[in-house]
Design an enzyme around this catalytic site. Structure first.
Site, short mmCIF file in Angstrom:
data_model
loop_
_atom_site.label_atom_id
_atom_site.label_comp_id
_atom_site.label_asym_id
_atom_site.label_seq_id
_atom_site.Cartn_x
_atom_site.Cartn_y
_atom_site.Cartn_z
N HIS A 176 -6.72 13.32 6.35
CA HIS A 176 -6.31 13.42 4.95
C HIS A 176 -4.88 12.91 4.83
O HIS A 176 -4.02 13.28 5.63
CB HIS A 176 -6.39 14.85 4.47
CG HIS A 176 -5.82 15.06 3.10
ND1 HIS A 176 -6.14 14.24 2.02
CD2 HIS A 176 -4.94 15.99 2.60
CE1 HIS A 176 -5.50 14.66 0.95
NE2 HIS A 176 -4.76 15.71 1.28
N HIS A 227 -1.81 11.37 1.70
CA HIS A 227 -1.46 11.14 0.30
C HIS A 227 -0.87 9.74 0.16
O HIS A 227 0.11 9.54 -0.55
CB HIS A 227 -0.46 12.20 -0.19
CG HIS A 227 -1.02 13.58 -0.26
ND1 HIS A 227 -0.24 14.70 -0.28
CD2 HIS A 227 -2.30 14.04 -0.29
CE1 HIS A 227 -0.99 15.79 -0.34
NE2 HIS A 227 -2.25 15.40 -0.34
N ASP A 283 -17.04 -4.93 4.97
CA ASP A 283 -17.11 -4.74 6.42
C ASP A 283 -16.94 -3.28 6.80
O ASP A 283 -17.75 -2.70 7.52
CB ASP A 283 -16.01 -5.54 7.12
CG ASP A 283 -16.22 -7.04 7.07
OD1 ASP A 283 -17.34 -7.48 6.77
OD2 ASP A 283 -15.24 -7.77 7.32
N HIS A 321 -6.14 14.02 -6.21
CA HIS A 321 -5.65 14.62 -4.98
C HIS A 321 -5.27 13.52 -3.99
O HIS A 321 -4.09 13.30 -3.76
CB HIS A 321 -6.73 15.55 -4.40
CG HIS A 321 -6.28 16.32 -3.20
ND1 HIS A 321 -6.99 17.38 -2.70
CD2 HIS A 321 -5.20 16.18 -2.36
CE1 HIS A 321 -6.37 17.88 -1.64
NE2 HIS A 321 -5.29 17.16 -1.41
N TYR A 342 -19.51 -7.58 15.17
CA TYR A 342 -18.06 -7.79 15.32
C TYR A 342 -17.52 -7.02 16.53
O TYR A 342 -17.92 -5.90 16.82
CB TYR A 342 -17.35 -7.31 14.05
CG TYR A 342 -15.85 -7.43 14.12
CD1 TYR A 342 -15.21 -8.64 13.87
CD2 TYR A 342 -15.06 -6.33 14.44
CE1 TYR A 342 -13.82 -8.74 13.93
CE2 TYR A 342 -13.68 -6.42 14.51
CZ TYR A 342 -13.08 -7.63 14.25
OH TYR A 342 -11.72 -7.74 14.32
#
Length: 257
Positions: A132, A134, A157, A197, A251
């Protein structure tokens, strides 16, 4: 009710936990390095899978234990500076988000996002890492409550299409986790922008989740600039599908044993 202690686990389990702490501590350095966080915001976690026998033995050793000890995860401590992060202060939790007592992170509480990470691990068994941040551009899309349209081949991709917007949810319980799971189960994307958020990303392991966080911010920034100067068009779905299939299956270097 007895608390579960790290020493209740087998040597093999403790070695796996120690390795996860090393990995998670090192990967946290990638967040400020890639300008994805400010101050102490953001977190990385990694799942630690335990053999059934090891989990049962730990639970029996600790007596009646609260929490799901079928697996564990390692996560950043809450409010600790990135400069102070090291393997020993990474917090170990059960899949219910209950902290495991140990002799190194005594007094440290896990990240305030622990309940969200725990919910993802309980409901998405293929996920081995959660991140997580910001990060500025991705969070600006989240602030508008807007998904990022797939107008770049790199998005096709890596994310298999648009980066979706998740529901608004308050921090503190598993509401954010529920929103992450509900949104990503309906998408190929490894990133979700939680409404007002910020981005959460997942991966088969913590490194893949960090990669998704870095690329989520990169495409958020690029598409932001593209929209400022024009009207970028979403790639046709059949072309997105072809790009995604090639990147996921062709790839890079493959193990040809």
């Amino acid at each position: 009710m007895n608390a579960l202690h790290l020493n209740d686990f087998s040597l093999t389990a403790r070695e796996a936990i120690a390795e996860a702490r090393e990995i998670v501590a090192a990967l946290h350095a990638e967040l400020p390095r890639n300008d994805l966080v400010a101050w102490t915001a953001g977190n990385v976690s990694a799942r630690v899978d335990l053999p059934k026998e090891a989990a049962q033995a730990a639970a029996e050793a600790a007596g009646h234990v609260s929490g799901d000890v079928s697996g564990l995860f390692v996560i950043k401590p809450s409010g600790v500076s990135y400069d102070e992060l090291e393997p020993g202060n990474m917090v170990v939790c059960t899949l219910d988000g209950v902290k495991i007592d140990d002799d190194t992170s005594i007094g440290l509480s896990p990240s305030s996002d622990t309940a969200a990470h725990a919910y993802v691990y309980r409901h998405m068994p293929d996920v081995g890492g959660v991140v997580h941040t910001h990060s500025s551009y991705a969070t600006s899309w989240a602030a508008r409550g807007e998904s990022i349209p797939c107008v770049l081949t790199m998005m096709a991709d890596e994310f298999g299409g648009d980066i979706p917007i998740g529901p608004f949810a308050l921090i503190g319980d598993d509401s954010i986790g529920r929103g992450i799971v509900e949104t990503l189960e309906a998408s190929r994307s490894r990133a979700v922008l939680m409404d007002r958020h910020g981005p959460f990303t997942i991966g088969a392991d913590a490194r893949q989740a960090v990669k998704a966080a870095v690329l989520c911010e990169e495409v958020a920034r690029t598409v932001h600039f593209a929209r400022a100067y024009g009207d970028p068009q979403r790639i046709d779905q059949d072309q997105i599908d072809a790009l995604y299939a090639r990147y996921q299956n062709v790839y890079g270097q493959k193990d040809h044993a």
